[in-house]
Design an enzyme around this catalytic site. Structure first.
Site, PDB file in Angstrom:
ATOM      1  N   ALA A   1       0.776  -1.165  -0.010  1.00 19.01           N
ATOM      2  CA  ALA A   1      -0.015   0.112   0.123  1.00 19.01           C
ATOM      3  C   ALA A   1       0.713   1.233   0.089  1.00 19.01           C
ATOM      4  CB  ALA A   1      -1.029  -0.097   1.307  1.00 19.01           C
TER       5      ALA A   1
ATOM      6  N   GLY B   1       0.191   1.451  -3.142  1.00 19.34           N
ATOM      7  CA  GLY B   1       0.108   0.784  -4.588  1.00 19.34           C
ATOM      8  C   GLY B   1       0.675   1.385  -5.880  1.00 19.34           C
TER       9      GLY B   1
ATOM     10  N   ASP C   1       9.532  -3.194  -0.609  1.00 24.60           N
ATOM     11  CA  ASP C   1       9.651  -1.953  -0.324  1.00 24.60           C
ATOM     12  C   ASP C   1       9.164  -1.500   1.230  1.00 24.60           C
ATOM     13  OD1 ASP C   1       9.752   0.958  -0.720  1.00 24.60           O
ATOM     14  OD2 ASP C   1       7.767   1.374  -1.395  1.00 24.60           O
TER      15      ASP C   1
ATOM     16  N   CYS D   1      13.233   3.905   2.142  1.00 25.27           N
ATOM     17  CA  CYS D   1      13.235   5.592   1.906  1.00 25.27           C
ATOM     18  C   CYS D   1      14.090   6.124   3.296  1.00 25.27           C
ATOM     19  CB  CYS D   1      11.877   6.277   1.569  1.00 25.27           C
ATOM     20  SG  CYS D   1      10.815   6.121   3.052  1.00 25.27           S
TER      21      CYS D   1
END
Ligand code: SAM
Length: 314
Positions: A120, A122, A187, A241
């Protein structure tokens, strides 16, 4: 170097992580306005049609050399872009260049069986589906119900038809379907250090070394699960990140240590200049030489800070 508008512990960590010649520009990037990038969703539109159409609404989109579907607009045009009706129709998707780049490194092909283990809202999953031309199978996993709704909404709006959603903890996937997937994108949930902005103290409200350690434990479980779910010869892309080595190099090293006969780092050939190789050392922790093959994208006016590692299963 002193930067009084960012948390001092954060700046001090960056001084150990970022190569000295890049430190000033990296610190500056937390204050400078960012350009906004987007991806033309090839499941619904073509760049050659969409860009001229956007131009008639006053949007000047600059192409990105390494990705045909990616474009950038200046900070001044951000609001024009975010209000474009083409977002609601799913023709375009606002997405950072680092995220777009990550998916292009996964070597996605139609007809593969692929997994997005932390999916999510997405952005990357819909990009993977577009590269698969909606063929093959894409499994997308997200454990938080509210975020799953957003994920399902993105997939629907962007016309993704080859994805199946799973509301579950990604750490359980490897045990359930070992050796299943050609490509795994992880991710990972992280301390989101790249979202820190110098002029918004709220942006580091939840940042702490403790949070980094917490995320690191979860990331280890997730990467192990993603690797278990990978078929021999498949590729797993791990990204965050965050700048923190505890969430990046240390996670990859632990995986390589746990699967010495199976896990191999792959080279990452980035089509950009703003990156540095994975660290060999952070504090008292030393990392093996092969970690040099991982990459840290350095933030600038176009890119967010990002860490990337590509692993194959022998
Ligand atoms: N890949 C997404 C995209 O491009 O739109 C962004 C993913 S975001 C960095 C990380 C996601 O992992 C969040 O949605 C978070 O809720 C989810 N997450 C947190 N814990 C998880 C777990 N145990 N298993 C799988 N996903 C998890």
């Amino acid at each position: 170097m002193n930067d009084h508008s960012l948390p001092p512990e954060f700046v001090s960590r960056l001084q150990q992580i970022i190569e000295p010649q890049n430190l000033a520009s990296v610190l500056e990037s937390f204050h400078a306005p960012k350009h906004t990038s987007f991806r033309v969703n090839t499941l619904k539109a073509r760049s050659s049609d969409m860009i001229p159409r956007l131009r008639t609404t006053g949007l000047d989109a600059e192409p990105v050399a390494w990705c045909e579907e990616a474009f950038v607009v200046s900070a001044a045009q951000r609001s024009l872009l975010t209000h474009s009706p083409r977002i609601d129709t799913g023709d375009i998707y606002i997405q950072g260049l680092s995220s777009i780049l990550a998916v292009t490194l996964l070597d996605v092909q139609p007809e593969q069986t692929n997994l997005d283990l932390a999916a999510a809202p997405g952005g990357k999953a819909s990009h993977i589906a577009a590269l698969m031309h909606n063929q093959g199978k894409l499994s997308v996993v997200e454990p938080i119900r509210k975020r799953m709704y957003r994920l399902a909404d993105t997939l629907k709006r962007l016309g993704v038809t080859n994805a199946k959603t799973y509301l579950m903890d990604g750490r359980k996937v490897g045990g359930k379907v070992p050796g299943r997937f050609d490509r795994v994108l992880l991710d990972a949930p992280c301390s989101s250090e790249s979202r820190i902005r110098g002029d918004e103290s709220g942006s580091w409200k939840y940042w702490s070394e403790r949070k980094i350690r917490e995320q690191s434990r979860k990331q280890s479980g997730l990467i192990r699960s993603g690797f278990e779910a990978l078929r021999p010869g498949g590729i797993l892309l791990y990204c965050t990140c965050s700048f923190a080595p505890e969430e990046n190099e240390a996670i990859v090293v632990r995986l390589l240590d746990e699967y010495p006969d199976q896990a191999r780092l792959m080279p990452l050939d980035l089509p950009i200049k703003n990156w540095q190789a994975g660290l060999q050392k952070f504090g008292t922790q030393e990392f093996p030489g092969e970690l040099e093959q991982t990459r840290r994208i350095l933030p600038d006016s176009n890119f967010d800070g990002f860490f990337l590692a590509k692993v194959t299963k022998v």
